[in-house]
Design a protein around this motif. Structure first.
Motif, PDB file in Angstrom:
ATOM      1  N   LEU A  62      -0.898  75.133 -35.190  1.00 38.84           N
ATOM      2  CA  LEU A  62      -1.916  75.882 -34.839  1.00 38.84           C
ATOM      3  C   LEU A  62      -2.180  77.297 -35.656  1.00 38.84           C
ATOM      4  O   LEU A  62      -3.068  77.469 -36.103  1.00 38.84           O
ATOM      5  N   ARG A  63      -0.933  77.852 -36.107  1.00 35.16           N
ATOM      6  CA  ARG A  63      -1.002  78.716 -37.068  1.00 35.16           C
ATOM      7  C   ARG A  63      -1.761  78.240 -38.644  1.00 35.16           C
ATOM      8  O   ARG A  63      -2.726  79.139 -38.990  1.00 35.16           O
ATOM      9  N   GLU A  64      -1.486  77.263 -38.873  1.00 34.71           N
ATOM     10  CA  GLU A  64      -2.027  76.550 -40.394  1.00 34.71           C
ATOM     11  C   GLU A  64      -3.695  76.473 -40.233  1.00 34.71           C
ATOM     12  O   GLU A  64      -4.191  77.009 -40.893  1.00 34.71           O
ATOM     13  N   LEU A  65      -3.944  75.662 -38.676  1.00 40.30           N
ATOM     14  CA  LEU A  65      -5.413  75.544 -38.540  1.00 40.30           C
ATOM     15  C   LEU A  65      -6.190  76.792 -38.430  1.00 40.30           C
ATOM     16  O   LEU A  65      -7.281  77.120 -39.182  1.00 40.30           O
ATOM     17  N   LEU A  66      -5.420  77.721 -37.817  1.00 37.88           N
ATOM     18  CA  LEU A  66      -6.194  79.228 -37.796  1.00 37.88           C
ATOM     19  C   LEU A  66      -6.260  79.831 -39.038  1.00 37.88           C
ATOM     20  O   LEU A  66      -7.368  80.314 -39.490  1.00 37.88           O
ATOM     21  N   SER A  67      -5.116  79.873 -39.906  1.00 39.84           N
ATOM     22  CA  SER A  67      -5.316  80.698 -40.879  1.00 39.84           C
ATOM     23  C   SER A  67      -6.174  79.821 -41.972  1.00 39.84           C
ATOM     24  O   SER A  67      -6.979  80.514 -42.670  1.00 39.84           O
ATOM     25  N   LEU A  68      -6.356  78.542 -42.311  1.00 40.68           N
ATOM     26  CA  LEU A  68      -7.079  77.956 -43.044  1.00 40.68           C
ATOM     27  C   LEU A  68      -8.779  78.087 -42.595  1.00 40.68           C
ATOM     28  O   LEU A  68      -9.400  78.427 -43.347  1.00 40.68           O
ATOM     29  N   THR A  69      -8.935  78.197 -41.383  1.00 42.42           N
ATOM     30  CA  THR A  69     -10.209  78.589 -41.017  1.00 42.42           C
ATOM     31  C   THR A  69     -10.636  80.010 -41.133  1.00 42.42           C
ATOM     32  O   THR A  69     -11.609  80.447 -41.728  1.00 42.42           O
ATOM     33  N   LEU A  70      -9.807  80.829 -41.104  1.00 40.69           N
ATOM     34  CA  LEU A  70     -10.095  82.238 -41.259  1.00 40.69           C
ATOM     35  C   LEU A  70     -10.229  82.564 -42.598  1.00 40.69           C
ATOM     36  O   LEU A  70     -10.872  83.358 -43.181  1.00 40.69           O
ATOM     37  N   VAL A  71      -9.548  81.751 -43.624  1.00 38.51           N
ATOM     38  CA  VAL A  71      -9.348  82.264 -45.079  1.00 38.51           C
ATOM     39  C   VAL A  71     -10.839  81.579 -45.490  1.00 38.51           C
ATOM     40  O   VAL A  71     -11.483  82.164 -46.192  1.00 38.51           O
ATOM     41  N   ARG A  72     -11.304  80.305 -44.959  1.00 34.08           N
ATOM     42  CA  ARG A  72     -12.750  79.914 -45.241  1.00 34.08           C
ATOM     43  C   ARG A  72     -13.796  80.926 -45.064  1.00 34.08           C
ATOM     44  O   ARG A  72     -14.861  80.776 -45.589  1.00 34.08           O
ATOM     45  N   LEU A  73     -13.623  81.482 -43.998  1.00 33.99           N
ATOM     46  CA  LEU A  73     -14.490  82.648 -43.530  1.00 33.99           C
ATOM     47  C   LEU A  73     -14.287  83.763 -44.265  1.00 33.99           C
ATOM     48  O   LEU A  73     -15.088  84.947 -44.004  1.00 33.99           O
ATOM     49  N   GLY A  74     -13.321  83.993 -45.380  1.00 32.16           N
ATOM     50  CA  GLY A  74     -13.356  85.134 -46.080  1.00 32.16           C
ATOM     51  C   GLY A  74     -12.251  86.114 -45.961  1.00 32.16           C
ATOM     52  O   GLY A  74     -12.420  87.218 -46.314  1.00 32.16           O
ATOM     53  N   LEU A  75     -11.529  85.786 -44.852  1.00 30.77           N
ATOM     54  CA  LEU A  75     -10.640  87.122 -44.473  1.00 30.77           C
ATOM     55  C   LEU A  75      -9.351  86.660 -45.276  1.00 30.77           C
ATOM     56  O   LEU A  75      -8.951  85.582 -45.618  1.00 30.77           O
TER      57      LEU A  75
END
Length: 67
Positions: free
Chosen positions: A30-43
């Motif tokens: 879950l950490r990895e999924l959230l991290s990848l998603t948020l990085v793709r959003l520019g965070l």
């Protein structure tokens, strides 16, 4: 899956340029999924497996909690 993302070491060496998010979850997937998603959003994303393992007091004093 507890390995840090390759960009983690680069991120620590560079000043933050975008909004920062700290993802704390005891489940690595879950950490990895959230991290990848948020990085793709520019965070700018940091991760930790627990509050105790989270980066120092600077994060805790400015953090907004989402449970």
């Amino acid at each position: 899956m507890n390995e840090p993302l390759p960009s983690d070491s680069l991120r620590q060496a560079q000043p933050r340029r975008s909004p920062a998010v700290l993802v704390v979850d005891d489940e690595a997937d879950l950490r990895e999924l959230l991290s990848l998603t948020l990085v793709r959003l520019g965070l700018d994303v940091d991760t930790a497996e627990s509050v105790a393992a989270a980066p120092g007091p600077a994060w805790r004093s400015s953090a907004m909690t989402c449970a």
